[in-house]
Design a protein around this motif. Structure first.
Motif, short mmCIF file in Angstrom:
data_model
loop_
_atom_site.label_atom_id
_atom_site.label_comp_id
_atom_site.label_asym_id
_atom_site.label_seq_id
_atom_site.Cartn_x
_atom_site.Cartn_y
_atom_site.Cartn_z
N ILE A 27 0.82 -1.15 0.01
CA ILE A 27 -0.03 -0.05 0.16
C ILE A 27 0.87 1.15 -0.02
O ILE A 27 1.69 1.40 0.84
CB ILE A 27 -0.79 0.00 1.21
N THR A 28 0.65 2.09 -0.89
CA THR A 28 1.33 3.21 -0.91
C THR A 28 0.24 4.51 -0.70
O THR A 28 -0.73 4.66 -1.34
CB THR A 28 1.62 3.74 -2.22
N VAL A 29 0.47 5.43 0.54
CA VAL A 29 -0.34 6.62 0.65
C VAL A 29 0.24 7.96 0.34
O VAL A 29 1.33 8.26 0.42
CB VAL A 29 -0.46 6.39 2.23
N LEU A 30 -0.62 8.15 -0.63
CA LEU A 30 -0.48 9.63 -1.08
C LEU A 30 -1.18 10.71 -0.27
O LEU A 30 -2.35 10.84 -0.55
CB LEU A 30 -0.53 9.78 -2.63
N PHE A 31 -0.57 11.74 0.25
CA PHE A 31 -0.95 12.78 0.90
C PHE A 31 -1.01 14.01 0.08
O PHE A 31 0.04 14.39 -0.24
CB PHE A 31 -0.31 12.82 2.32
N VAL A 32 -2.09 14.79 0.10
CA VAL A 32 -2.37 15.69 -0.67
C VAL A 32 -2.43 17.04 0.27
O VAL A 32 -3.36 16.89 1.19
CB VAL A 32 -3.57 15.77 -1.62
N PHE A 33 -1.48 17.73 0.18
CA PHE A 33 -1.45 18.99 0.93
C PHE A 33 -1.51 20.39 0.28
O PHE A 33 -1.12 20.38 -0.75
CB PHE A 33 -0.25 19.05 1.83
N SER A 34 -2.51 21.34 0.67
CA SER A 34 -2.90 22.43 0.14
C SER A 34 -3.30 23.44 1.14
O SER A 34 -4.25 23.20 1.91
CB SER A 34 -3.78 22.32 -1.13
N GLY A 35 -2.68 24.72 1.00
CA GLY A 35 -3.14 25.67 1.98
C GLY A 35 -2.11 26.89 2.06
O GLY A 35 -1.04 26.67 1.44
N PRO A 36 -2.19 27.75 2.93
CA PRO A 36 -1.46 28.87 3.05
C PRO A 36 0.01 28.51 3.82
O PRO A 36 0.98 29.18 3.40
CB PRO A 36 -2.05 29.69 3.98
N TYR A 37 -0.03 27.41 4.50
CA TYR A 37 1.07 26.84 5.15
C TYR A 37 1.67 25.42 4.42
O TYR A 37 0.95 24.34 4.36
CB TYR A 37 1.23 26.50 6.59
N ASN A 38 2.73 25.40 3.84
CA ASN A 38 3.09 24.21 2.99
C ASN A 38 4.51 24.20 2.63
O ASN A 38 5.22 25.41 3.03
CB ASN A 38 2.44 24.27 1.55
N PHE A 39 5.09 23.20 2.16
CA PHE A 39 6.48 23.33 1.90
C PHE A 39 6.82 23.86 0.27
O PHE A 39 5.83 24.05 -0.41
CB PHE A 39 6.86 21.82 1.52
N ASP A 40 7.79 24.66 0.18
CA ASP A 40 8.26 25.38 -0.98
C ASP A 40 8.18 24.35 -1.97
O ASP A 40 7.95 25.03 -3.14
CB ASP A 40 9.60 26.26 -0.67
N ASN A 41 8.81 23.35 -1.62
CA ASN A 41 9.08 22.26 -2.88
C ASN A 41 8.28 20.88 -2.41
O ASN A 41 8.56 20.62 -1.16
CB ASN A 41 10.62 22.07 -3.10
N CYS A 42 7.75 20.29 -3.30
CA CYS A 42 6.90 19.14 -2.92
C CYS A 42 7.98 18.03 -2.66
O CYS A 42 7.49 17.05 -1.95
CB CYS A 42 5.97 18.57 -3.91
N LEU A 43 9.04 18.04 -3.11
CA LEU A 43 10.18 16.97 -2.69
C LEU A 43 10.71 16.98 -1.26
O LEU A 43 11.32 16.28 -1.01
CB LEU A 43 11.26 16.74 -3.93
N ASP A 44 10.38 18.26 -0.70
CA ASP A 44 11.10 18.49 0.84
C ASP A 44 10.35 17.48 1.64
O ASP A 44 10.79 17.34 2.85
CB ASP A 44 10.69 19.89 1.14
N TRP A 45 9.11 16.84 1.37
CA TRP A 45 8.57 16.02 2.31
C TRP A 45 9.26 14.73 2.33
O TRP A 45 9.39 13.87 1.35
CB TRP A 45 7.15 16.05 2.02
N ASN A 46 9.83 13.88 3.48
CA ASN A 46 10.35 13.03 3.58
C ASN A 46 9.52 11.88 4.43
O ASN A 46 9.50 12.19 5.76
CB ASN A 46 11.80 13.07 4.12
N VAL A 47 9.03 11.17 4.02
CA VAL A 47 8.16 10.21 4.67
C VAL A 47 8.92 9.45 5.89
O VAL A 47 8.56 9.20 7.01
CB VAL A 47 7.43 9.14 3.68
N ASP A 48 10.10 9.06 5.43
CA ASP A 48 10.85 8.24 6.31
C ASP A 48 11.39 9.05 7.55
O ASP A 48 11.25 8.33 8.76
CB ASP A 48 11.90 7.59 5.56
N LYS A 49 11.70 10.11 7.23
CA LYS A 49 12.10 10.95 8.32
C LYS A 49 11.06 11.31 9.27
O LYS A 49 11.23 11.14 10.51
CB LYS A 49 12.87 12.46 7.72
N PHE A 50 9.55 11.31 8.80
CA PHE A 50 8.46 11.94 9.57
C PHE A 50 8.33 10.57 10.47
O PHE A 50 7.83 10.79 11.67
CB PHE A 50 7.53 12.18 8.68
#
Length: 1123
Positions: A1073-1096
């Motif tokens: 299973i691969t979970v893809l989270f969609v984030f959108s709003g005034p507070y977000n990453f500047d770059n979509c690749l900045d999100w690191n699942v393993d680190k989280f």
């Protein structure tokens, strides 16, 4: 800590060919720039409503060549471009058939300016495969044929807006969609059976009528036999005439060939004579060339001797000239020798004269005053002048300061006036900028301007030019509000024109849009009146929104406008229902549950849409809440606000008032300082008048001083002249005479030498003249010989040229005859090729001369003219004969064809029905099991149209009604009820969702598509059913690969789109299973690749571990205290 995950190579091996490995979007709907990597098996896409989950499915559909109608959202691909952007990009990478096989990266670029303005955007897209531009047809072939992806099949691709359509399928449509998703051959066989059955049903022909028609046609042809024989005789005569024409063509060719032979022989004879004449000319040419060389050589010698004679003559003349110059020098020196005593007497007289002049100059000293008094006068006057100049400089500095202040005030006034002028011209400049981008708007505007008298009432527009220019039209309160208005109102509205009556609407539409083919948007506001507004919120709720949530006013209150423009914006974009807020709105969103409050209807009957703007920390955003028509929940769409472009800064009243005040202040400053400046000028004039007498005294004294200095110089010069005269008078004459005698002797010797040189040069010159005379006589004789040879050569060349002309004429005559012969041969070969007609044309019955051929042709043509031509007889006879043959053949074969079609239909039906029944049985077994798991019952049945196979007595055709065959989904959700066909009229939305997903799960392992997509299928389910449905999706989509099979030999990739997931769902720990989270709003990453699942995950585990240790420590402490 590190988390164990499969390597990139292991992960890539799990992708089924045609699965989606990567998706990259840019300026597509809610996304600015995003790239994500789906897993090879089950992909769960999670995110709040309005963040862009369904956008992912839209991108997959459009990126693989699908069109907007498949999504049920829009008809124009350009509507998927992000607001205020000109281009959207979709890039999809598909898994290859082999690990080392070619990877296909599909790219679709959608441009807002491409395609028809009023069309559905078919021409707005450009497609690429691996960076190469590719037509849409090739994209579809690659997707469907190579990878077996069917975007248009709801069994494999079920977007959010089509979920209701699937459960609304009738049994026939459900069967067709199922066949498409499982096998294209199954669907094609079904269509072929429908076609064969239709052909059998319509093949009942009346054999007796055919036999009667055949008998009638035979009788009609018997009556045409005699006329047919005459036409055949006439045809034979025409063929004889054609044969004679062929014979005549070859006889004419033979005649012209003999003439060409004679011309060729004549040409060869002249060619021989021409060569002999050319050989006789050659010796004369050689002798002539040799004589020309001798003449040229002797002429060169003559010229060299002439040059030498001229040089020797000039040398002789130069020697004579030198001798004369030396004689003149001797005479001059003798004269000088004789004048030495006379010069001595003149020097004494000059000395007396210079001494008298010196006495006169010394006497002039008495006319000058004392130089000491003159210096004193200059010093005192300069001191007075310095005092006056100091006072004058001080006055000038004060004047300059006042001048600078006046000039500065005038410059400020000028700049402010220019700024006011530019602001007054802003309307025209903005209109020109709008026209530069929209030529059609400019043309429409010019038409309206030039035809004002044709309209009954005022016409306003384009609306984009009505903003920020004058209070009479539209005036935003500030640039921030201008950006709000511009982001809310569409570009088409900015370019629209507003009319106040239907007659003006029809006139403008007819003249501009229909006749001139200019695209124009027209908004009708009857009588230009502003209709009464009904606010979205009551006064009480609006007061709470302002006081507690930070809202300020409605969007229509942020600017002023004339009534027609205001009404147009309200009717097109509901600006009277949009709120505008400040910084407090963000706090209300974070802490006060503003979403539920603003969307709740005041009567408590549900939710309503809402839209508002606000600015927080210099960042402006637009929030739009929309209510789903399926489940009644609200979805959020947020958008950043860019600075206004159409409504960019114009005439601000505060700036205008400030500029006017600047002009008034400058005018007051100039009026106040001007009198002071005039007083200083008067004082300067007074000081200048006082300094003039002093300057005159200084000038006179300096003039006297200068004159005295000139006198001293004059006295010095005169004394030097007296000394020079005394020196000349006392000069020694004897030495001067000796010098002159020595010079005379030297000149005599030079004169003698020059005479000797002249005599020698004359002798050389006479010798050269004798040689030159002999050479010229030889040159004359050779020239005469050359002239005679030239005449002889000309005569020989003229004779040769005459022969050449005759040869050319003969050659031209031969070429002309040869060309005629070639054309005659081509014509003869065209109408009667020799290989084909040679034997027939040489037979005894054919004439042998052109005259005989012409006579035979005349005789045949007269016979042809005696037979009336009637081509329709032969045509009718032949057509009727063919028709008789066709009808006879039809009677013979009709029965056999019908039997063959019956046999084909039975063969196809048996195989197709067997395969279809097997599939239905398989799906039924799985569907029944899945429905039992959720406490329900279900079956899948094959519906055969309600008719058994039977023979029709009249037509003898089989009756199957294949077009009525279908698949029935039978369900039972309550114990007391019976199995019923799934339908929207009988079952609830949740029941239809459960049945749909279980049916799709039953089909999953049988489908040929490498991936499937389902959007929000779990909406409307209760918690129990949602857990059971999710568990079924996980189990079916993550079935382990069988032992010995390749890693990608599984049921394929699956996309499940959902706005939420229940907590503690079973199966979420499955690595497939691969979970893809969609984030959108005034507070977000500047770059979509900045999100690191393993680190989280690692950070989360660490925090939980620390919290557990603290809790354990606290519990131990409590235990000790209790003890």
């Amino acid at each position: 800590m590190d988390i164990d995950r499969p390597s990139v190579e292991e992960r890539n091996q799990r992708y089924k060919p045609g699965s989606i490995k990567r998706v990259k979007l840019k300026n597509f709907l809610t996304y600015d720039d995003v790239e994500f990597f789906p897993g090879p098996r089950l992909n769960v896409v999670v995110g709040p409503n309005g963040t862009g989950k369904s956008t992912i499915l839209c991108a997959i559909c459009l990126g693989l060549g699908g069109q907007p109608p498949l999504l049920g959202r829009a008809d124009d691909a350009r509507l998927f471009i992000k607001h205020e952007k000109d281009q959207a990009t979709i890039e999809i990478e598909l898994a290859p058939h082999k690990s080392d096989g070619p990877i296909h990266i599909l790219k679709r670029v959608i441009e807002r300016d491409r395609g028809s303005e009023n069309g559905n955007g078919k021409g707005a897209s450009i497609y690429y495969v691996n960076g190469t531009k590719t037509p849409l047809k090739s994209i579809k072939e690659l997707v469907t044929e190579k990878y077996h992806i069917n975007i248009d099949n709801l069994c494999t691709f079920l977007p959010q807006d089509k979920v209701g359509n699937f459960s609304g399928f009738d049994k026939q449509a459900l069967l067709l969609e199922t066949e498409k998703s499982l096998s294209s051959s199954l669907y094609e066989t079904h269509q072929q059976l429908i076609k064969l059955e239709k052909e059998l049903q319509s093949s009942g022909n009346d054999v007796k009528a055919t036999e009667e028609e055949l008998k009638t046609l035979k009788k009609q042809n018997e009556r045409l036999e005699r006329e047919k024989e005459l036409m055949e005789e006439r045809q034979e005569l025409l063929e004889r005439i054609d044969l004679l024409k062929k014979k005549r063509a070859w006889l004419l060719f033979d005649q012209k060939r003999e003439e060409a032979k004679e011309a060729k022989e004549k040409r060869e004879e002249l060619k021989k004579q021409k060569r002999e004449a050319e050989r006789s000319v050659r010796p004369i040419q050689e002798e002539h060339a040799e004589m020309e060389g001798k003449v040229t050589q002797i002429q060169t010698t003559t010229k060299a001797l002439e040059v030498k004679g001229k040089r020797e003559k000039k040398n002789h003349e130069d020697c004579l000239s030198k001798m004369e110059n030396h004689s003149d020098g001797i005479e001059r020196e003798v004269s000088e020798y004789q004048s030495v005593d006379a010069q001595q007497r003149r020097a004494l007289k000059e000395l007396e004269k210079e001494r008298r002049r010196l006495q006169d100059v010394e006497a002039e000293a008495d006319d000058f005053p004392s130089m000491e008094d003159t210096e004193r006068t200059i010093t005192e006057a300069q001191k007075e002048l310095r005092q006056l100049r100091s006072a004058l400089d001080s006055s000038k500095r004060s004047s300059q300061d006042l001048n600078k202040q006046i000039e500065s005030a005038a410059e400020n006034s000028r700049r402010a006036s220019e700024r006011l002028g530019k602001m007054k011209d802003e309307k025209q400049h903005r209109l020109q900028r709008l026209f530069a981008k929209n030529e059609s708007v400019k043309t429409a505007y010019m038409f309206i301007h030039e035809n004002r008298k044709e309209f009954r009432k005022p016409v306003h527009g384009p609306i984009g030019k009505c903003l920020y220019w004058s209070p009479a039209e539209v005036q935003p309160k500030n640039p921030l509000y201008a950006s709000y208005i511009e982001s809310h109102v569409s570009q088409s509205t900015w370019k629209a024109f507003v009319v106040e009556c239907s007659e003006d609407y029809n006139y403008l539409f007819r003249e501009v849009r229909q006749k001139r083919k200019i695209p124009i948007n027209i908004i009708l506001v009857p009588n230009g009146r502003l209709e009464p507004m009904t606010r979205m919120y009551s006064d009480q709720k609006y007061s709470v929104l302002k006081q507690e949530h930070g809202f300020i006013e409605y969007l229509d209150e942020t600017f002023t406008a004339i009534d027609p423009i205001m009404q147009a914006l309200i009717s097109k974009h509901n600006i009277d229902k949009v709120l505008v807020g400040g910084d407090a709105v963000q706090e209300s969103l974070d802490r006060k549950d503003l979403e539920n409050f603003i969307c709740a209807k005041e009567n408590g009957s549900g939710l309503m849409t809402a839209c508002f703007f606000y600015t927080h920390r210099n960042s402006s955003r637009k929030y739009t809440y929309s209510v789903s028509r399926y489940n009644g929940t609200s979805g959020l769409n947020t958008m950043g606000i860019s600075p206004a472009r159409v409504l960019q800064s114009g005439m601000d009243p505060r700036e205008k008032e400030q500029l006017t005040q600047t002009i008034n202040d400058a005018r007051e400053t100039i009026e106040r300082l001007t009198p002071e400046l005039n007083n200083l000028k008067d004082e300067n004039d007074k000081l200048l008048s006082q300094g003039k007498p002093i300057s005159l005294r200084i000038k006179d004294a300096k003039r006297i001083k200068s004159d005295y200095a000139s006198y001293k110089m004059k006295l010095k010069n005169q004394r030097e002249k007296v000394e020079d005269a005394e020196e000349a008078a006392n000069k020694d004459n004897g030495r001067e005479k000796s010098k002159r005698i020595a010079q005379i002797k030297k000149l005599i010797q030079l004169s003698i030498k020059s005479g000797e040189d002249a005599a020698k040069a004359k002798s050389e010159m006479i010798k050269t003249l004798r040689v030159l005379t002999g050479v010229k006589m030889s040159e004359h004789g050779l020239s005469e010989c050359l002239r005679k040879l030239t005449d002889k050569l000309s005569e020989a060349q003229a004779a040769s040229a005459e022969l050449l002309n005759r040869y050319k004429q003969a050659e031209a005559d031969y070429n002309e005859k040869k060309e005629i012969l070639r054309k005659l041969l081509a014509k003869a070969q065209e109408i009667a090729p020799r290989e084909q007609w040679h034997e027939r044309l040489d037979e005894d019955d054919m004439p042998s001369t052109i005259e005989d051929v012409d006579d035979a042709m005349d005789d045949a043509e007269s016979k042809v003219s005696s037979i009336t031509d009637n081509p329709h007889v032969m045509k009718q006879y032949e057509e009727r004969k063919k028709k008789i043959e066709v009808l006879q053949e039809k009677l013979d074969t009709e029965g056999g064809e019908k039997d063959l079609k019956k046999k084909q239909l039975e063969t196809k039906r048996t195989k197709w029905e067997s395969a279809l029944q097997n599939i239905v049985n398989l799906v039924n077994g799985k569907f029944s099991t899945y429905m039992k798991e959720v406490g329900c019952a279900g079956e899948i049945r094959l519906y055969t149209g309600g008719n058994e196979s039977r023979e029709n007595e009249e037509t003898e055709n089989l009756k199957y009604d294949f077009k009525d065959w279908g698949v029935e989904i039978m369900v039972k959700f309550r114990e007391a009820s019976t199995l019923q066909v799934l339908s929207a009229q009988t079952h609830s939305g949740g029941e239809r969702s459960v049945s749909t997903i279980m049916y799709l799960m039953g089909l999953q392992n049988l489908m040929s598509s490498p991936f499937r997509c389902v959007d929000e299928i779990n909406q409307g389910l209760d918690e129990r059913n949602e857990r059971l449905v999710f568990k079924r999706i996980v189990n079916n989509s993550t079935i382990p690969v069988e032992e010995g099979a390749t890693p990608n030999d599984h049921c394929g990739q699956y996309f499940l789109i959902t706005p939420k997931l229940l907590p503690n769902l079973e199966g979420m720990e499955n690595e497939e299973i691969t979970v893809l989270f969609v984030f959108s709003g005034p507070y977000n990453f500047d770059n979509c690749l900045d999100w690191n699942v393993d680190k989280f995950i690692a950070d989360k585990k660490r925090i939980l571990s620390q919290r557990t240790e603290v809790d354990n420590g606290n519990s131990r402490g409590k235990k000790r205290r209790s003890q």
